[in-house]
Design a protein around this motif. Structure first.
Motif, mmCIF file in Angstrom:
data_model
loop_
_atom_site.group_PDB
_atom_site.id
_atom_site.type_symbol
_atom_site.label_atom_id
_atom_site.label_comp_id
_atom_site.label_asym_id
_atom_site.label_seq_id
_atom_site.Cartn_x
_atom_site.Cartn_y
_atom_site.Cartn_z
ATOM 1 N N PRO A 44 0.842 -1.193 0.000
ATOM 2 C CA PRO A 44 0.000 0.000 0.000
ATOM 3 C C PRO A 44 0.883 1.252 0.000
ATOM 4 O O PRO A 44 1.887 1.312 0.713
ATOM 5 C CB PRO A 44 -0.809 -0.118 1.283
ATOM 6 C CG PRO A 44 -0.194 -1.207 2.079
ATOM 7 C CD PRO A 44 0.687 -2.005 1.185
ATOM 8 N N LEU A 45 0.510 2.230 -0.804
ATOM 9 C CA LEU A 45 1.317 3.440 -0.944
ATOM 10 C C LEU A 45 0.575 4.657 -0.412
ATOM 11 O O LEU A 45 -0.640 4.780 -0.577
ATOM 12 C CB LEU A 45 1.675 3.666 -2.415
ATOM 13 C CG LEU A 45 2.521 2.579 -3.072
ATOM 14 C CD1 LEU A 45 2.683 2.852 -4.561
ATOM 15 C CD2 LEU A 45 3.876 2.465 -2.395
ATOM 16 N N MET A 46 1.325 5.554 0.215
ATOM 17 C CA MET A 46 0.802 6.840 0.654
ATOM 18 C C MET A 46 1.166 7.845 -0.436
ATOM 19 O O MET A 46 2.323 7.928 -0.845
ATOM 20 C CB MET A 46 1.417 7.225 2.001
ATOM 21 C CG MET A 46 1.120 6.226 3.103
ATOM 22 S SD MET A 46 1.943 6.641 4.649
ATOM 23 C CE MET A 46 0.927 8.014 5.187
ATOM 24 N N ALA A 164 1.086 18.633 -11.880
ATOM 25 C CA ALA A 164 1.375 18.061 -10.565
ATOM 26 C C ALA A 164 2.508 17.042 -10.658
ATOM 27 O O ALA A 164 2.775 16.478 -11.711
ATOM 28 C CB ALA A 164 0.140 17.389 -9.976
ATOM 29 N N ILE A 165 3.160 16.853 -9.541
ATOM 30 C CA ILE A 165 4.162 15.800 -9.388
ATOM 31 C C ILE A 165 3.710 14.967 -8.201
ATOM 32 O O ILE A 165 3.287 15.506 -7.174
ATOM 33 C CB ILE A 165 5.570 16.390 -9.176
ATOM 34 C CG1 ILE A 165 6.021 17.109 -10.441
ATOM 35 C CG2 ILE A 165 6.561 15.315 -8.777
ATOM 36 C CD1 ILE A 165 7.289 17.911 -10.298
ATOM 37 N N THR A 166 3.763 13.661 -8.333
ATOM 38 C CA THR A 166 3.297 12.762 -7.289
ATOM 39 C C THR A 166 4.466 11.971 -6.715
ATOM 40 O O THR A 166 5.300 11.470 -7.454
ATOM 41 C CB THR A 166 2.252 11.778 -7.870
ATOM 42 O OG1 THR A 166 1.190 12.533 -8.431
ATOM 43 C CG2 THR A 166 1.703 10.869 -6.797
ATOM 44 N N LEU A 167 4.505 11.884 -5.392
ATOM 45 C CA LEU A 167 5.463 11.051 -4.682
ATOM 46 C C LEU A 167 4.646 10.009 -3.930
ATOM 47 O O LEU A 167 3.828 10.350 -3.074
ATOM 48 C CB LEU A 167 6.300 11.885 -3.706
ATOM 49 C CG LEU A 167 7.268 11.128 -2.814
ATOM 50 C CD1 LEU A 167 8.365 10.457 -3.645
ATOM 51 C CD2 LEU A 167 7.889 12.070 -1.781
ATOM 52 N N GLU A 168 4.835 8.745 -4.278
ATOM 53 C CA GLU A 168 4.139 7.653 -3.599
ATOM 54 C C GLU A 168 5.158 6.933 -2.722
ATOM 55 O O GLU A 168 6.203 6.533 -3.207
ATOM 56 C CB GLU A 168 3.546 6.685 -4.618
ATOM 57 C CG GLU A 168 2.522 7.327 -5.534
ATOM 58 C CD GLU A 168 2.137 6.401 -6.667
ATOM 59 O OE1 GLU A 168 1.040 5.831 -6.597
ATOM 60 O OE2 GLU A 168 2.957 6.256 -7.601
ATOM 61 N N MET A 169 4.833 6.784 -1.445
ATOM 62 C CA MET A 169 5.753 6.176 -0.487
ATOM 63 C C MET A 169 5.067 5.008 0.217
ATOM 64 O O MET A 169 3.881 5.073 0.515
ATOM 65 C CB MET A 169 6.171 7.204 0.576
ATOM 66 C CG MET A 169 6.813 8.460 0.046
ATOM 67 S SD MET A 169 8.496 8.216 -0.494
ATOM 68 C CE MET A 169 9.296 7.739 1.021
#
Length: 196
Positions: A44-46, A164-169
């Protein structure tokens, strides 16, 4: 969940029996839970979204997984050589100094150092190595126009879309304190500036 009866009849040719030389457990036929290897492949990613560029990522807002503002990236017109990552309560979390050579500092994670040390280019030039404390993490471009970060495991990825730029952690990456380092890396890598 592993089928507890899969070990029975392992000497016979049986579709439910594990195949010789296979270390994969046989999935359970009971219940609707996903098979463990699916979970390992897709943790699962935030999601953190960089938005409201004014006019670039050096001035933007970072929305958290619930859509509320979590951080601000600020470059004051009076101090154009410095970009600050601030928490929403106004506390400075990290600093980028754009003068050549560019430098970066992340409170509690990375002392002030050249960006070329914090995000050093690999010897073959294919990826960057982010150094946080005594650990190294690779920022590696993949086939889907995103850049993944990891070492022996997947920690997250950044990608760009229109506006937009997305960072998934992964939750584990956020829990161990990599979020701020990955946010600053995203700003540096998506800034369009020379960071070497």
């Amino acid at each position: 969940m592993v089928n507890p009866y899969a070990v029975w009849n392992t000497t016979q040719s049986n579709e439910m029996a594990p195949h010789r030389g296979s270390s994969q457990p046989v999935p359970s036929i009971y219940g609707a839970l996903p098979f463990p290897s699916q979970l390992a492949d897709n943790p699962p990613l935030m999601v953190f979204t960089f938005t409201g560029f004014n006019p670039t990522i050096a001035n933007c807002t970072i929305l958290g997984p619930n859509g509320s503002p979590q951080f601000g990236v600020v470059t004051e017109p009076a101090l154009p050589g410095y970009t600050i990552l601030k928490s929403m309560n106004g506390k400075s979390v990290a600093l980028i100094e754009w003068r050549e050579p560019a430098k970066v500092e992340i409170r509690g994670l990375a002392p002030k150092q050249p960006v070329s040390s914090f995000l050093k280019v690999s010897s073959d030039g294919r990826y960057r190595i982010m150094v946080v404390g005594s650990q190294e993490f690779m920022w590696l471009p993949d086939h889907s126009a995103s850049i993944s970060v990891g070492n022996s495991e997947f920690w997250g990825r950044m990608s760009r879309s229109v506006g937009a730029i997305t960072l998934e952690m992964t939750q584990n990456a956020v829990r161990v304190g990599l979020l701020q380092a990955c946010i600053i890396s995203t700003v540096l890598l998506q800034s369009g500036r020379n960071i070497d």
